[in-house]
Write a protein that holds these residues in place. Sequence first.
Motif, PDB file in Angstrom:
ATOM      1  N   VAL A   8     108.879  76.309  57.147  1.00 31.06           N
ATOM      2  CA  VAL A   8     109.641  75.276  56.443  1.00 31.06           C
ATOM      3  C   VAL A   8     110.371  75.947  55.288  1.00 31.06           C
ATOM      4  O   VAL A   8     109.801  76.800  54.611  1.00 31.06           O
ATOM      5  N   PRO A   9     111.635  75.589  55.044  1.00 33.36           N
ATOM      6  CA  PRO A   9     112.352  76.181  53.901  1.00 33.36           C
ATOM      7  C   PRO A   9     111.721  75.794  52.569  1.00 33.36           C
ATOM      8  O   PRO A   9     110.984  74.805  52.472  1.00 33.36           O
ATOM      9  N   GLY A  10     112.050  76.561  51.534  1.00 36.68           N
ATOM     10  CA  GLY A  10     111.543  76.266  50.202  1.00 36.68           C
ATOM     11  C   GLY A  10     110.078  76.618  50.070  1.00 36.68           C
ATOM     12  O   GLY A  10     109.530  77.413  50.840  1.00 36.68           O
ATOM     13  N   VAL A  11     109.432  76.038  49.079  1.00 35.13           N
ATOM     14  CA  VAL A  11     107.978  76.188  48.910  1.00 35.13           C
ATOM     15  C   VAL A  11     107.348  74.917  49.463  1.00 35.13           C
ATOM     16  O   VAL A  11     107.397  73.858  48.841  1.00 35.13           O
ATOM     17  N   SER A  12     106.786  75.026  50.650  1.00 32.84           N
ATOM     18  CA  SER A  12     106.365  73.832  51.385  1.00 32.84           C
ATOM     19  C   SER A  12     104.955  73.401  51.015  1.00 32.84           C
ATOM     20  O   SER A  12     104.117  74.191  50.581  1.00 32.84           O
ATOM     21  N   LEU A  13     104.684  72.119  51.228  1.00 28.20           N
ATOM     22  CA  LEU A  13     103.369  71.518  51.064  1.00 28.20           C
ATOM     23  C   LEU A  13     102.840  71.164  52.449  1.00 28.20           C
ATOM     24  O   LEU A  13     103.531  70.510  53.232  1.00 28.20           O
ATOM     25  N   GLY A  14     101.632  71.612  52.751  1.00 28.68           N
ATOM     26  CA  GLY A  14     101.076  71.362  54.077  1.00 28.68           C
ATOM     27  C   GLY A  14      99.601  71.029  54.035  1.00 28.68           C
ATOM     28  O   GLY A  14      98.950  71.062  52.987  1.00 28.68           O
ATOM     29  N   CYS A  15      99.058  70.705  55.202  1.00 31.47           N
ATOM     30  CA  CYS A  15      97.640  70.339  55.290  1.00 31.47           C
ATOM     31  C   CYS A  15      97.161  70.411  56.729  1.00 31.47           C
ATOM     32  O   CYS A  15      97.950  70.379  57.671  1.00 31.47           O
ATOM     33  N   ASP A  16      95.853  70.507  56.896  1.00 28.35           N
ATOM     34  CA  ASP A  16      95.212  70.308  58.191  1.00 28.35           C
ATOM     35  C   ASP A  16      95.104  68.807  58.455  1.00 28.35           C
ATOM     36  O   ASP A  16      94.806  68.029  57.538  1.00 28.35           O
ATOM     37  N   TYR A  17      95.311  68.448  59.703  1.00 33.08           N
ATOM     38  CA  TYR A  17      95.132  67.054  60.083  1.00 33.08           C
ATOM     39  C   TYR A  17      94.320  67.015  61.362  1.00 33.08           C
ATOM     40  O   TYR A  17      94.619  67.732  62.319  1.00 33.08           O
ATOM     41  N   ASN A  18      93.292  66.177  61.364  1.00 28.98           N
ATOM     42  CA  ASN A  18      92.387  66.071  62.502  1.00 28.98           C
ATOM     43  C   ASN A  18      92.412  64.648  63.053  1.00 28.98           C
ATOM     44  O   ASN A  18      91.480  63.863  62.841  1.00 28.98           O
ATOM     45  N   ALA A 338     103.059  82.216  42.536  1.00 26.18           N
ATOM     46  CA  ALA A 338     103.477  83.317  41.669  1.00 26.18           C
ATOM     47  C   ALA A 338     103.228  84.660  42.331  1.00 26.18           C
ATOM     48  O   ALA A 338     104.015  85.597  42.191  1.00 26.18           O
ATOM     49  N   ARG A 339     102.152  84.745  43.091  1.00 27.37           N
ATOM     50  CA  ARG A 339     101.748  86.006  43.702  1.00 27.37           C
ATOM     51  C   ARG A 339     102.196  86.120  45.157  1.00 27.37           C
ATOM     52  O   ARG A 339     101.668  86.928  45.910  1.00 27.37           O
ATOM     53  N   GLY A 340     103.204  85.307  45.533  1.00 23.94           N
ATOM     54  CA  GLY A 340     103.892  85.546  46.789  1.00 23.94           C
ATOM     55  C   GLY A 340     103.842  84.481  47.840  1.00 23.94           C
ATOM     56  O   GLY A 340     104.518  84.603  48.868  1.00 23.94           O
ATOM     57  N   ALA A 341     103.054  83.413  47.664  1.00 22.35           N
ATOM     58  CA  ALA A 341     102.966  82.379  48.701  1.00 22.35           C
ATOM     59  C   ALA A 341     104.199  81.488  48.677  1.00 22.35           C
ATOM     60  O   ALA A 341     104.613  81.016  47.623  1.00 22.35           O
ATOM     61  N   ASP A 342     104.780  81.251  49.845  1.00 25.40           N
ATOM     62  CA  ASP A 342     105.910  80.329  49.973  1.00 25.40           C
ATOM     63  C   ASP A 342     105.511  79.046  50.692  1.00 25.40           C
ATOM     64  O   ASP A 342     106.372  78.227  51.018  1.00 25.40           O
ATOM     65  N   SER A 343     104.223  78.879  50.958  1.00 24.16           N
ATOM     66  CA  SER A 343     103.745  77.650  51.589  1.00 24.16           C
ATOM     67  C   SER A 343     102.349  77.392  51.060  1.00 24.16           C
ATOM     68  O   SER A 343     101.499  78.288  51.066  1.00 24.16           O
ATOM     69  N   ILE A 344     102.108  76.173  50.576  1.00 25.71           N
ATOM     70  CA  ILE A 344     100.828  75.801  49.973  1.00 25.71           C
ATOM     71  C   ILE A 344     100.225  74.672  50.811  1.00 25.71           C
ATOM     72  O   ILE A 344     100.724  73.538  50.807  1.00 25.71           O
ATOM     73  N   CYS A 345      99.156  75.005  51.521  1.00 24.37           N
ATOM     74  CA  CYS A 345      98.537  74.042  52.436  1.00 24.37           C
ATOM     75  C   CYS A 345      97.077  73.814  52.058  1.00 24.37           C
ATOM     76  O   CYS A 345      96.453  74.640  51.392  1.00 24.37           O
ATOM     77  N   PHE A 346      96.546  72.694  52.520  1.00 21.33           N
ATOM     78  CA  PHE A 346      95.199  72.264  52.146  1.00 21.33           C
ATOM     79  C   PHE A 346      94.373  71.931  53.389  1.00 21.33           C
ATOM     80  O   PHE A 346      94.896  71.479  54.400  1.00 21.33           O
ATOM     81  N   PHE A 347      93.068  72.160  53.273  1.00 25.66           N
ATOM     82  CA  PHE A 347      92.127  71.491  54.155  1.00 25.66           C
ATOM     83  C   PHE A 347      91.517  70.358  53.332  1.00 25.66           C
ATOM     84  O   PHE A 347      90.873  70.608  52.315  1.00 25.66           O
ATOM     85  N   GLN A 348      91.685  69.158  53.768  1.00 21.05           N
ATOM     86  CA  GLN A 348      92.513  68.684  54.849  1.00 21.05           C
ATOM     87  C   GLN A 348      93.300  67.499  54.345  1.00 21.05           C
ATOM     88  O   GLN A 348      93.295  67.227  53.143  1.00 21.05           O
ATOM     89  N   TRP A 349      93.987  66.780  55.254  1.00 22.13           N
ATOM     90  CA  TRP A 349      94.775  65.624  54.815  1.00 22.13           C
ATOM     91  C   TRP A 349      93.872  64.476  54.385  1.00 22.13           C
ATOM     92  O   TRP A 349      93.889  64.044  53.253  1.00 22.13           O
ATOM     93  N   ARG A 350      93.109  63.939  55.309  1.00 24.60           N
ATOM     94  CA  ARG A 350      92.265  62.776  55.032  1.00 24.60           C
ATOM     95  C   ARG A 350      90.804  63.208  55.049  1.00 24.60           C
ATOM     96  O   ARG A 350      90.351  63.863  55.997  1.00 24.60           O
ATOM     97  N   ALA A 351      90.048  62.853  54.009  1.00 21.01           N
ATOM     98  CA  ALA A 351      88.639  63.229  53.939  1.00 21.01           C
ATOM     99  C   ALA A 351      87.862  62.606  55.097  1.00 21.01           C
ATOM    100  O   ALA A 351      88.003  61.411  55.392  1.00 21.01           O
ATOM    101  N   SER A 352      87.058  63.410  55.758  1.00 22.28           N
ATOM    102  CA  SER A 352      86.318  62.963  56.935  1.00 22.28           C
ATOM    103  C   SER A 352      85.246  61.943  56.561  1.00 22.28           C
ATOM    104  O   SER A 352      84.615  62.041  55.500  1.00 22.28           O
ATOM    105  N   ALA A 353      85.027  60.989  57.449  1.00 18.46           N
ATOM    106  CA  ALA A 353      83.963  59.995  57.259  1.00 18.46           C
ATOM    107  C   ALA A 353      82.662  60.442  57.897  1.00 18.46           C
ATOM    108  O   ALA A 353      81.591  59.916  57.566  1.00 18.46           O
TER     109      ALA A 353
END
Length: 656
Positions: A8-18, A338-353
């Motif tokens: 994705v262009p720019g500094v993207s925001l992402g996540c895992d989705y299950n 700052a240290r080189g990442a162009d994509s910032i992603c997370f685990f995860q999108w919705r907290a598991s039940a």
Amino acid sequence: MKSVRMPVPGVSLGCDYNPEQWSPDVWREDAALMRRAGVDLVAVNIFGWSNLEPSPGEYRFDDLDEVIELMHAHGIRINLGTGTSSPPPWLTTLYPEVLPVADDGTTRFPGGRQAWCPSSPVFRDRALDLVGRVARRYGNHPAVALWHVSNELGCHNALCYCETSAAAFRSWLQGRYRKIETLNEAWGTSFWSQRYGDWSEIQVPRLALSLRNPAQLVDFQRFSSDELLGYYRAEAALLRKHSEIPVTTNFMVTAHIRNLDYWSWAPEMDIVANDHYLDHRLGDPVAELSFAADLTRGLAGGRPWMLMEQSAGAVNWQPHNLTKAPGEMIRNSLTHVARGADSICFFQWRASAQGAEKFHSALLPHAGTDTVAWREVLKLSETLDRIGEVAGTEVEADVALLFSWESWWSAEGEARPSQAVTYLDQVHSAHAALRELGVTTDVVPPDADLSRYKLVVVPGLYMISDTDAQGIADYVAAGGRLVVTYFSGIVDERDRIRLGGYPGAFRDVLGVLSEEFAPLKPGDAVTLSSDQKATLWTERLRTTTASVVATFEDGPMAGIPAITRNEHGEGIAWYIATKTDMSGILAEAAGLENTKSDKEVVRRRGTDRSYLFVINHGTTPVDHPARGEDLVSGKRVDGVLTVEAGGVAVVREEVS
């Protein structure tokens, strides 16, 4: 140098989705909320095997089709997993030989994840069949921007001790040594009557009644890393056969996982990606975050990389799972950028039940959107959009720190001078000292070209080849500056002691010779003539051509040199023969004042632009010289940038 095509262009925001954990109604709600939160990229089908193939040979893609189309309709790109990270229960029921075996010879069973042997031909055949089907079905889908091979390969199953692994290990050894006599010499098998007469006699190093052969243990680590890399290559080859989309997998450059030599893996990645979680078992988790980001950038060859996973708040697998304070998630994220990442992603999108990770934080918490956590997500998304123009620039650094997974494996063998001395402790200490001095550091392998660096730091590099050691000596002789810490240069790549005195490979360049190690008990301390306190390590050191900077004032080596300085050719090399504050020596070597700060300062530079990142980890405002526009606040900066406590700034600098 291979170019990087980010998903994705720019500094993207992402996540895992299950989505397999939720109903279709929730999928639609999630897609709308993702768009509201500015999510650019979602990783799906990471653990999808049992949904895609619920029974042998029965494939069902309807749910995944719907999720991909839903994301596509909302303008969200897909990081598509191959689904192979954990086998479905039917596979290990039909083929129990797939299950991994621990070093005590006992089988590890299903019920968790990664319940498979990396050498299993049955697992590979069934997994690759699934990969081929996924690749053919989605390889040209316009929403798919990245292929995600398996997941965190080797997190749990990197070392398998089953008979299938033993046969694969023997084959690997034959490829490495060719002749059994060569292996015997490399492993030193004349010790304890271990000499082998035939390849069939060699086993994987399961637990024994006594200490095991250290050279065999290191080779088994090398084999295990190569075996999983071979598996990655098999999946990647199938994906590339059916698609032109970039391929990667998520590394685990972190303090508690060490089984894969990522220097050998990185060239296989179209994009280098890493998972990183703050580890509150460490003394300074934020400093380790900066080190991990610098090492990931080193694996990427200095080019932009992806943070594939981090946590929005607390994790669920540490003894004490601490949440993040307001603003901390943004500070952590921008440290990676700052240290080189162009994509910032997370685990995860919705907290598991349900499931083992039900208490792991997520972008969308159990309590929903009327929460501090959700508002932090929105703020981060806005911030990443504001700084998107930094994407594609590279980090500026003129200091290098050498790092080696092989040295990590070998330095922490079963029998060593002190179990309290660990490799990462020295690495983290050196990097943290540089960071506190405001120095941005490239983390590079021992065989890196060092010519452009004004300073090279070698912390605890126990194992090093003759060729790499000569490269470091040549760097100093040509005018470079070198700092080496204790327990370095001790063995060659066979784990064979370099005779003639320590620090072995670095004796000449450092101008010292050590006769004997004298570790200290944990909790004991000695004093140096420089009034510094020192712990863990002393040694019976004498100078040959070096001058003495500080001596041990007390303890077992009272009066003996502790820190030395040697002129070698046109350069200078320091040796630190104990665990102590390195800031003074590093500042001198780098030509800096020995002043420490809570502010983290890094610069990313492009061909015609540069960006100054200032991250304030302290509790009071900090100032830093700057001129330009702060992209985070949108304010003009004329000479002095003030960053509030816990704040961040990214200044597009004016070109003078």
